[in-house]
Design a protein around this motif. Structure first.
Motif, PDB file in Angstrom:
ATOM      1  N   LEU A  52       0.824  -1.210   0.000  1.00  0.00           N
ATOM      2  CA  LEU A  52       0.000   0.000   0.000  1.00  0.00           C
ATOM      3  C   LEU A  52       0.863   1.267   0.000  1.00  0.00           C
ATOM      4  O   LEU A  52       0.553   2.234  -0.699  1.00  0.00           O
ATOM      5  CB  LEU A  52      -0.944   0.003   1.198  1.00  0.00           C
ATOM      6  N   VAL A  53       1.955   1.247   0.764  1.00  0.00           N
ATOM      7  CA  VAL A  53       2.876   2.395   0.784  1.00  0.00           C
ATOM      8  C   VAL A  53       3.488   2.582  -0.604  1.00  0.00           C
ATOM      9  O   VAL A  53       3.573   3.712  -1.115  1.00  0.00           O
ATOM     10  CB  VAL A  53       3.972   2.219   1.859  1.00  0.00           C
ATOM     11  N   PHE A 104       2.187   1.628  -3.456  1.00  0.00           N
ATOM     12  CA  PHE A 104       1.096   2.086  -4.328  1.00  0.00           C
ATOM     13  C   PHE A 104       0.899   3.594  -4.202  1.00  0.00           C
ATOM     14  O   PHE A 104       0.870   4.323  -5.195  1.00  0.00           O
ATOM     15  CB  PHE A 104      -0.185   1.324  -3.966  1.00  0.00           C
ATOM     16  N   VAL A 105       0.795   4.089  -2.955  1.00  0.00           N
ATOM     17  CA  VAL A 105       0.592   5.522  -2.722  1.00  0.00           C
ATOM     18  C   VAL A 105       1.806   6.321  -3.197  1.00  0.00           C
ATOM     19  O   VAL A 105       1.662   7.377  -3.837  1.00  0.00           O
ATOM     20  CB  VAL A 105       0.289   5.799  -1.229  1.00  0.00           C
ATOM     21  N   ALA A 106       3.013   5.846  -2.913  1.00  0.00           N
ATOM     22  CA  ALA A 106       4.237   6.548  -3.329  1.00  0.00           C
ATOM     23  C   ALA A 106       4.308   6.656  -4.853  1.00  0.00           C
ATOM     24  O   ALA A 106       4.677   7.712  -5.387  1.00  0.00           O
ATOM     25  CB  ALA A 106       5.469   5.828  -2.790  1.00  0.00           C
ATOM     26  N   LEU A 164       1.769   6.641  -6.940  1.00  0.00           N
ATOM     27  CA  LEU A 164       0.744   7.588  -7.401  1.00  0.00           C
ATOM     28  C   LEU A 164       1.173   9.034  -7.163  1.00  0.00           C
ATOM     29  O   LEU A 164       0.906   9.911  -7.974  1.00  0.00           O
ATOM     30  CB  LEU A 164      -0.590   7.318  -6.710  1.00  0.00           C
ATOM     31  N   LEU A 165       1.860   9.287  -6.024  1.00  0.00           N
ATOM     32  CA  LEU A 165       2.264  10.645  -5.677  1.00  0.00           C
ATOM     33  C   LEU A 165       3.498  11.115  -6.444  1.00  0.00           C
ATOM     34  O   LEU A 165       3.534  12.231  -6.954  1.00  0.00           O
ATOM     35  CB  LEU A 165       2.516  10.758  -4.174  1.00  0.00           C
ATOM     36  N   CYS A 175      10.495   4.229  -5.925  1.00  0.00           N
ATOM     37  CA  CYS A 175       9.270   3.755  -5.278  1.00  0.00           C
ATOM     38  C   CYS A 175       9.033   2.268  -5.526  1.00  0.00           C
ATOM     39  O   CYS A 175       8.404   1.584  -4.716  1.00  0.00           O
ATOM     40  CB  CYS A 175       8.058   4.539  -5.776  1.00  0.00           C
ATOM     41  N   TRP A 191      -1.849   0.044  -9.857  1.00  0.00           N
ATOM     42  CA  TRP A 191      -3.065  -0.527  -9.284  1.00  0.00           C
ATOM     43  C   TRP A 191      -2.910  -2.022  -9.031  1.00  0.00           C
ATOM     44  O   TRP A 191      -3.643  -2.596  -8.234  1.00  0.00           O
ATOM     45  CB  TRP A 191      -4.271  -0.224 -10.174  1.00  0.00           C
ATOM     46  N   LEU A 218      -2.236  -2.470  -5.416  1.00  0.00           N
ATOM     47  CA  LEU A 218      -3.436  -2.439  -4.588  1.00  0.00           C
ATOM     48  C   LEU A 218      -4.152  -3.785  -4.631  1.00  0.00           C
ATOM     49  O   LEU A 218      -4.588  -4.306  -3.594  1.00  0.00           O
ATOM     50  CB  LEU A 218      -4.371  -1.317  -5.057  1.00  0.00           C
TER      51      LEU A 218
END
Length: 195
Positions: free
Chosen positions: A40-41, A43-45, A47-48, A54, A166, A169
């Motif tokens: 999840l970390v 995935f978020v990294a 996306l950001l 990452c 994704w 995720l």
């Protein structure tokens, strides 16, 4: 019977009742939570920041999971004093799954196919491991969760190109289905029935 003989019988009886079969009930959670959290970390990294570094966040999974696994295996062995054949097979299978997963991720990263295949590959490995563990332990929730997780892993193949983060995720969801949920169910089962 003499007092010494009765004492020996009493001690042996206590040792037999004191030795339980090692269950490894914590191992699914030990690997499930770090895997889901690090995916999840990542995935978020992605996306950001959408940076190459990452993609290597997943390496935190074995760095956290391996020491925890060793701790709980020692604790389980100290509690039971033995290891059954089933426990050894399950342990060696999961060590192999972890080794293949890390080696596969590293190799796929350097080969440039990490984004295409790794999440599906990891989800299938974890799902198959959960299924096989459920079969060996005759614990049907693990078997069912393994089948569902493996089937869901193939969904990640549809997220390619710019959508590939994704996949992380989806793999985190697969991890919850195959490791965390059956891990909690099995831990409760062991607690309630004293396996």
């Amino acid at each position: 019977m003499t007092t010494d003989e009765l004492d020996i019988i009493s001690r042996m009886r206590g040792e037999v009742y004191g030795h339980k079969v090692p269950t490894g009930e914590n191992l699914f959670l030990v690997w499930g939570y770090p895997t889901a959290i690090f995916l999840l970390v990542e995935f978020v990294a992605l996306l950001l920041w959408q940076e190459n570094w990452c993609e290597w966040i997943w390496l935190g999974i074995p760095l956290v999971g391996a020491p925890l696994m060793i701790h709980f295996l020692r604790k389980d062995y100290d509690r039971t004093g033995n290891r059954s054949l089933d426990a050894k097979v399950i342990l060696y299978m999961w060590v192999f799954v972890g080794f293949v997963s890390c080696l596969g991720g590293t190799t796929m990263g350097f080969a440039g196919v990490f984004e295409m295949l790794y999440c599906t590959f990891q989800g299938i490995l974890i799902g198959f491991g959960c299924f096989l563990t459920g079969v060996i332990l005759r614990f049907h929730p693990k078997t069912v969760c393994g089948i569902v997780g493996t089937a869901l892993s193939f969904v990640s193949l549809f997220f390619q190109g710019d959508l590939w983060p994704w996949q992380l995720l989806i793999t985190a969801i697969v991890t919850v289905i195959t490791l965390i949920i059956p891990g909690h169910m099995f831990k409760k089962y062991v607690k309630n029935y004293g396996v």
